[in-house]
Design a protein around this motif. Structure first.
Motif, PDB file in Angstrom:
ATOM      1  N   HIS A 201       3.605   6.465   3.502  1.00 37.19           N
ATOM      2  CA  HIS A 201       2.512   6.157   4.421  1.00 37.19           C
ATOM      3  C   HIS A 201       1.467   5.251   3.782  1.00 37.19           C
ATOM      4  O   HIS A 201       0.919   4.366   4.452  1.00 37.19           O
ATOM      5  CB  HIS A 201       1.881   7.454   4.931  1.00 37.19           C
ATOM      6  CG  HIS A 201       2.771   8.216   5.848  1.00 37.19           C
ATOM      7  ND1 HIS A 201       2.443   9.466   6.347  1.00 37.19           N
ATOM      8  CD2 HIS A 201       3.984   7.920   6.374  1.00 37.19           C
ATOM      9  CE1 HIS A 201       3.413   9.885   7.124  1.00 37.19           C
ATOM     10  NE2 HIS A 201       4.363   8.968   7.154  1.00 37.19           N
TER      11      HIS A 201
ATOM     12  N   HIS B 251       0.609   1.854   5.577  1.00 37.83           N
ATOM     13  CA  HIS B 251      -0.764   1.652   6.023  1.00 37.83           C
ATOM     14  C   HIS B 251      -1.422   0.476   5.308  1.00 37.83           C
ATOM     15  O   HIS B 251      -1.973  -0.423   5.944  1.00 37.83           O
ATOM     16  CB  HIS B 251      -1.580   2.919   5.771  1.00 37.83           C
ATOM     17  CG  HIS B 251      -1.261   4.027   6.714  1.00 37.83           C
ATOM     18  ND1 HIS B 251      -1.576   5.339   6.448  1.00 37.83           N
ATOM     19  CD2 HIS B 251      -0.647   4.039   7.921  1.00 37.83           C
ATOM     20  CE1 HIS B 251      -1.181   6.102   7.450  1.00 37.83           C
ATOM     21  NE2 HIS B 251      -0.605   5.329   8.351  1.00 37.83           N
TER      22      HIS B 251
ATOM     23  N   ILE C 178      -8.515   4.092  12.614  1.00 26.14           N
ATOM     24  CA  ILE C 178      -7.154   3.990  13.126  1.00 26.14           C
ATOM     25  C   ILE C 178      -6.870   5.122  14.104  1.00 26.14           C
ATOM     26  O   ILE C 178      -7.200   6.281  13.845  1.00 26.14           O
ATOM     27  CB  ILE C 178      -6.123   3.989  11.967  1.00 26.14           C
ATOM     28  CG1 ILE C 178      -4.698   3.846  12.504  1.00 26.14           C
ATOM     29  CG2 ILE C 178      -6.271   5.225  11.083  1.00 26.14           C
ATOM     30  CD1 ILE C 178      -3.658   3.611  11.401  1.00 26.14           C
ATOM     31  N   GLY C 179      -6.264   4.780  15.232  1.00 29.49           N
ATOM     32  CA  GLY C 179      -5.878   5.771  16.224  1.00 29.49           C
ATOM     33  C   GLY C 179      -4.478   5.485  16.730  1.00 29.49           C
ATOM     34  O   GLY C 179      -4.047   4.323  16.788  1.00 29.49           O
ATOM     35  N   TRP C 180      -3.765   6.529  17.071  1.00 23.76           N
ATOM     36  CA  TRP C 180      -2.445   6.383  17.692  1.00 23.76           C
ATOM     37  C   TRP C 180      -2.353   7.432  18.792  1.00 23.76           C
ATOM     38  O   TRP C 180      -2.622   8.617  18.550  1.00 23.76           O
ATOM     39  CB  TRP C 180      -1.321   6.579  16.677  1.00 23.76           C
ATOM     40  CG  TRP C 180      -0.017   6.019  17.185  1.00 23.76           C
ATOM     41  CD1 TRP C 180       0.709   6.442  18.266  1.00 23.76           C
ATOM     42  CD2 TRP C 180       0.684   4.892  16.669  1.00 23.76           C
ATOM     43  NE1 TRP C 180       1.811   5.658  18.448  1.00 23.76           N
ATOM     44  CE2 TRP C 180       1.828   4.695  17.480  1.00 23.76           C
ATOM     45  CE3 TRP C 180       0.464   4.029  15.593  1.00 23.76           C
ATOM     46  CZ2 TRP C 180       2.755   3.676  17.247  1.00 23.76           C
ATOM     47  CZ3 TRP C 180       1.389   3.013  15.362  1.00 23.76           C
ATOM     48  CH2 TRP C 180       2.516   2.844  16.176  1.00 23.76           C
TER      49      TRP C 180
ATOM     50  N   THR D  47      -0.707  10.053  20.491  1.00 23.24           N
ATOM     51  CA  THR D  47       0.435  10.880  20.122  1.00 23.24           C
ATOM     52  C   THR D  47       0.086  12.342  20.358  1.00 23.24           C
ATOM     53  O   THR D  47      -1.076  12.696  20.567  1.00 23.24           O
ATOM     54  CB  THR D  47       0.792  10.658  18.638  1.00 23.24           C
ATOM     55  OG1 THR D  47       1.883  11.507  18.264  1.00 23.24           O
ATOM     56  CG2 THR D  47      -0.388  10.992  17.720  1.00 23.24           C
TER      57      THR D  47
ATOM     58  N   MET E 220       4.456  10.290  14.619  1.00 16.54           N
ATOM     59  CA  MET E 220       3.326   9.369  14.546  1.00 16.54           C
ATOM     60  C   MET E 220       2.008  10.119  14.358  1.00 16.54           C
ATOM     61  O   MET E 220       1.027   9.530  13.884  1.00 16.54           O
ATOM     62  CB  MET E 220       3.268   8.486  15.787  1.00 16.54           C
ATOM     63  CG  MET E 220       4.446   7.527  15.931  1.00 16.54           C
ATOM     64  SD  MET E 220       4.904   6.614  14.423  1.00 16.54           S
ATOM     65  CE  MET E 220       3.385   5.769  14.024  1.00 16.54           C
ATOM     66  N   TYR E 221       1.964  11.395  14.718  1.00 15.60           N
ATOM     67  CA  TYR E 221       0.780  12.208  14.415  1.00 15.60           C
ATOM     68  C   TYR E 221       0.626  12.349  12.902  1.00 15.60           C
ATOM     69  O   TYR E 221      -0.457  12.148  12.342  1.00 15.60           O
ATOM     70  CB  TYR E 221       0.914  13.578  15.073  1.00 15.60           C
ATOM     71  CG  TYR E 221      -0.137  14.576  14.630  1.00 15.60           C
ATOM     72  CD1 TYR E 221      -1.439  14.494  15.092  1.00 15.60           C
ATOM     73  CD2 TYR E 221       0.186  15.606  13.742  1.00 15.60           C
ATOM     74  CE1 TYR E 221      -2.407  15.401  14.683  1.00 15.60           C
ATOM     75  CE2 TYR E 221      -0.768  16.522  13.334  1.00 15.60           C
ATOM     76  CZ  TYR E 221      -2.066  16.418  13.809  1.00 15.60           C
ATOM     77  OH  TYR E 221      -3.020  17.317  13.392  1.00 15.60           O
TER      78      TYR E 221
ATOM     79  N   TRP F 269       1.927  10.446  10.653  1.00 19.00           N
ATOM     80  CA  TRP F 269       1.683   9.103  10.134  1.00 19.00           C
ATOM     81  C   TRP F 269       0.205   8.755  10.271  1.00 19.00           C
ATOM     82  O   TRP F 269      -0.402   8.216   9.349  1.00 19.00           O
ATOM     83  CB  TRP F 269       2.557   8.128  10.921  1.00 19.00           C
ATOM     84  CG  TRP F 269       2.630   6.726  10.425  1.00 19.00           C
ATOM     85  CD1 TRP F 269       3.542   6.213   9.542  1.00 19.00           C
ATOM     86  CD2 TRP F 269       1.792   5.629  10.808  1.00 19.00           C
ATOM     87  NE1 TRP F 269       3.321   4.862   9.354  1.00 19.00           N
ATOM     88  CE2 TRP F 269       2.250   4.479  10.124  1.00 19.00           C
ATOM     89  CE3 TRP F 269       0.699   5.493  11.657  1.00 19.00           C
ATOM     90  CZ2 TRP F 269       1.650   3.223  10.260  1.00 19.00           C
ATOM     91  CZ3 TRP F 269       0.092   4.248  11.792  1.00 19.00           C
ATOM     92  CH2 TRP F 269       0.575   3.132  11.102  1.00 19.00           C
ATOM     93  N   LEU F 270      -0.368   9.086  11.423  1.00 17.16           N
ATOM     94  CA  LEU F 270      -1.773   8.773  11.690  1.00 17.16           C
ATOM     95  C   LEU F 270      -2.702   9.462  10.701  1.00 17.16           C
ATOM     96  O   LEU F 270      -3.584   8.825  10.111  1.00 17.16           O
ATOM     97  CB  LEU F 270      -2.126   9.181  13.115  1.00 17.16           C
ATOM     98  CG  LEU F 270      -3.619   9.220  13.459  1.00 17.16           C
ATOM     99  CD1 LEU F 270      -4.211   7.820  13.418  1.00 17.16           C
ATOM    100  CD2 LEU F 270      -3.837   9.871  14.825  1.00 17.16           C
TER     101      LEU F 270
ATOM    102  N   GLY G  31      -3.756   8.276   7.291  1.00 15.34           N
ATOM    103  CA  GLY G  31      -4.732   7.201   7.168  1.00 15.34           C
ATOM    104  C   GLY G  31      -5.968   7.610   6.391  1.00 15.34           C
ATOM    105  O   GLY G  31      -6.665   6.752   5.828  1.00 15.34           O
TER     106      GLY G  31
ATOM    107  N   ILE H 215      -9.856   8.480  11.043  1.00 16.06           N
ATOM    108  CA  ILE H 215      -8.750   8.660  11.983  1.00 16.06           C
ATOM    109  C   ILE H 215      -9.297   9.139  13.319  1.00 16.06           C
ATOM    110  O   ILE H 215     -10.273   9.895  13.375  1.00 16.06           O
ATOM    111  CB  ILE H 215      -7.681   9.631  11.441  1.00 16.06           C
ATOM    112  CG1 ILE H 215      -8.262  11.030  11.204  1.00 16.06           C
ATOM    113  CG2 ILE H 215      -7.049   9.082  10.173  1.00 16.06           C
ATOM    114  CD1 ILE H 215      -7.203  12.088  10.899  1.00 16.06           C
TER     115      ILE H 215
END
Length: 648
Positions: A284, A288, A300-302, A304, A310-311, A313-314, A317, A324
């Motif tokens: 990651h 990143h 950073i936001g995703w 999910t 992807m949670y 992964w987020l 950050g 995040i």
């Protein structure tokens, strides 16, 4: 071709990129990306050791970065065998006053949490876990929405060296038990209600069923108030652990288990994939900082839920010094006036997002709603837009730069739960090409192989990886886990990871994903990817959704396209003819469906992925083994009666 390029980074952008600084740090500052990539896979110890140093990983690195596996296999490699580290120690870094987390839901931003407050919350919950006997190697589960409590529970679990595994609260009881039931957690963090689509959903009865079905539980911690007298051993979130606790980190080996993630489970019980702390963190940090150009102070936001990779992964950050942004609820909630396509874009503005991750389906819905983010919100800070979960259609690249922002990096990325990262990804130093994934990820020896197991360029083949990397799974959980792991990824090509995607490597070094190989169409024996058909059909405003699959017809296969019309539209023979004509012109005559059916809905997994295999199985009279893995299994009933005589 130059005409394929939709964005090119400026010299200023390239000079300031982390990727550029990293290349300079390893003595390849004047080299092109292909050279840097070749070095990264030919000298894995040097490369991953350099990532550790560049990212400032906290822990004892040791003198050995890589011990290769036995000849002829990717399995058995050892990464940083002398290292000692704690995953959470790397995430909870920085001054107390730093903004660590922004929490949001369908009403907008709900909380802003500093690093000091986050550390205090994690210390308290970690203290509670230690008090109930949780330590290295134990499992902790979560049935939680994407809010602060879920993040704190995860971080507290990892800080004591235990293993975290989570499900989204919209999963049914059977789906949760199929997953968490495999790993026998000691403690379960859960909510009895969650918000979605403007409504509150009570899952108290479902939760009781889950608790009763996991006999290993010694404690249930409820995050939404009350203790629920009907749930034995339940504790309040607020009362769990001591508020005066000090944050402590258990430094453990690089390969210490961190997460258990699950496959979708549409063809059987979900596979429980075990990921190691060091491999997850290093992968990651690389993605990143190098590929997404994430820097301290970024946000950073995703979009999910807590069950999707992807949670995980987020939230990594945080290790790069970024804030995040957690998003709970619907991405496009229903309103009295219809649907609110602007919710995430307003969040991007109010949270100052520099990096935003969405899905092609979300982008399509926003475009169909006629919403142009650049006309409605201020996206000055947004530098990187990312998409995952399915292939991005070429015309969506055009829409991205026309309707969102013309000077930003757009990265369609592809990897999976299995590697908790990416094989194909973006780069801040390379141009973005329409319909293409920008590059192979550093440290991933990605190849597209044909049926001879020979690398091919400009032709479709199997997406594979030929050399080991740190975020490969440790094993599959449970008895026979190593064999099940091998059978899933190495049985087709011994010694080579076969990922299950139909792909193409272009002459530019970029990639195209055509869909999963288990849903690849084979009319006349020619392999055809589903993405090209979806990309064409989605341009028709009369169509709300669709699913395409192959069905046996004698000794051959025919293409079946099922169309879900919009509420105010229908599927006429004239529309079916126009769709066939468009597919013929934009893809090829071989892509043209033999049968078109109107259906009321399309099956999706609990994580929001279209399931061609379930639709196909039901239509040809087979059994779908795990309906609990679907978010809407009821739509399959109509597929049982789809006959050739009723096709359009």
């Amino acid at each position: 071709m130059a005409s394929d390029i939709v964005w090119t980074p400026s010299s200023t952008w390239i000079d300031a990129a982390n990727m550029t600084r990293f290349a300079q740090s390893v003595g390849l500052g004047e080299a092109d990306y292909d050279t840097l990539h070749r070095w990264s896979v030919s000298h894995p110890g040097d490369f991953w050791g350099a990532v550790w140093d560049f990212a400032g990983m906290i822990g004892e690195k040791g003198e050995i970065a890589f011990e290769p596996p036995p000849e002829g296999t990717m399995l058995g490699a050892k990464w940083f065998p002398q290292a000692r580290l704690n995953f959470v120690e790397n995430l909870l870094r920085g001054p107390d006053e730093t903004l660590a987390v922004i929490e949001s839901d369908e009403t907008g931003i709900t909380r802003r949490i500093t690093m000091g407050r986050l550390r205090d919350d994690v210390a308290r919950i970690a203290d509670g876990l230690r008090d109930v006997g949780v330590g290295p190697g134990d499992c902790v589960g979560g049935v939680l929405p994407n809010r602060l409590e879920g993040l704190v529970a995860l971080l507290a679990t990892a800080s004591v060296g235990a293993v975290w595994s989570s499900c989204s609260p919209d999963f049914g009881a059977a789906a949760i038990l199929d997953r968490l039931g495999q790993i026998a957690p000691k403690v379960l963090f859960a909510t009895r209600r969650y918000q979605y689509g403007g409504r509150q959903h009570d899952i108290g009865e479902r939760l009781r069923e889950v608790v009763a079905g996991i006999p290993s539980l010694t404690r249930v911690v409820l995050t939404d108030g009350g203790i629920g007298d009907e749930i034995a051993g339940a504790s309040r979130w607020e009362a769990f652990g001591s508020p005066s606790s000090h944050l402590r980190f258990e430094r453990l080996p690089f390969s210490q288990p961190l997460y258990v993630l699950y496959t979708s489970g549409t063809t059987g019980k979900p596979k429980a994939i075990v990921h190691g702390a060091g491999g997850v963190l290093l992968q990651h940090l690389k993605e990143h900082q190098l590929h997404c150009d994430l820097k301290p102070g970024d946000a950073i936001g995703w979009y999910t839920n807590t069950a999707w990779m992807m949670y995980h992964w987020l939230i990594s950050g945080l290790a790069s010094g970024a804030t995040i942004v957690l998003t709970d609820g619907a991405a496009i909630p229903k309103t009295d006036d219809g649907s609110d396509a602007g919710l995430l874009w307003r969040l991007a503005e109010s949270a100052g997002l520099t990096h935003l991750g969405v899905s092609p389906k979300f982008m399509h819905a926003v475009a169909e709603a006629g919403y142009r983010p650049r006309d409605r919100v201020d996206l000055e800070k947004l530098r990187v837009l990312m998409s995952a979960g399915a292939p991005v259609a070429p015309d969506q690249y055009d829409w991205t730069y026309e309707a969102i922002k013309d000077d930003m990096m757009f990265a369609s990325i592809s990897g999976g739960t299995e590697i908790i990262g990416c094989f194909l990804i973006g780069s801040p130093t390379l141009p973005v090409r329409r319909g293409q994934l920008t590059c192979k990820a550093l440290g991933q020896a990605v190849q597209v192989l044909d049926t001879r197991n020979v690398p091919v360029i400009g032709r479709k083949g199997e997406l594979t990886c030929t050399e080991p990397f740190p975020s490969m799974p440790l094993t599959f959980w449970g008895e026979g886990g190593d064999k099940r792991y091998f059978d899933t990824y190495f049985s087709q090509r011994p010694g080579i990871w076969t990922h299950g995607d139909l792909a193409e490597e272009t002459i530019n070094g970029s990639g195209i994903i055509y869909g999963r190989t288990d849903t690849t169409l084979k009319p006349g024996g020619v392999r055809i990817g589903t993405s090209e058909i979806y990309a064409t059909v989605e341009k028709f405003p009369e169509i709300a959704d669709c699913v395409v699959f192959g069905a046996p017809n004698g000794n051959d296969e025919e293409i079946v396209l099922c169309l879900q019309p919009r509420a105010d539209a229908g599927i006429s023979r004239e529309l079916a003819a126009r769709i066939r004509k468009a597919i013929r012109e934009t893809a090829s005559p071989r892509h043209v469906p033999h049968r078109i059916h109107a259906v009321p809905g399309v099956p999706y997994t609990l994580n929001g992925k279209r399931v061609e295999s379930a639709a196909r199985a039901i239509m040809i009279g087979e059994i779908v083994k795990n309906l609990d893995s679907l978010s809407n299994p009821e739509v399959l009933d109509v597929y049982r009666v789809l006959g050739r005589e009723t096709a359009l």
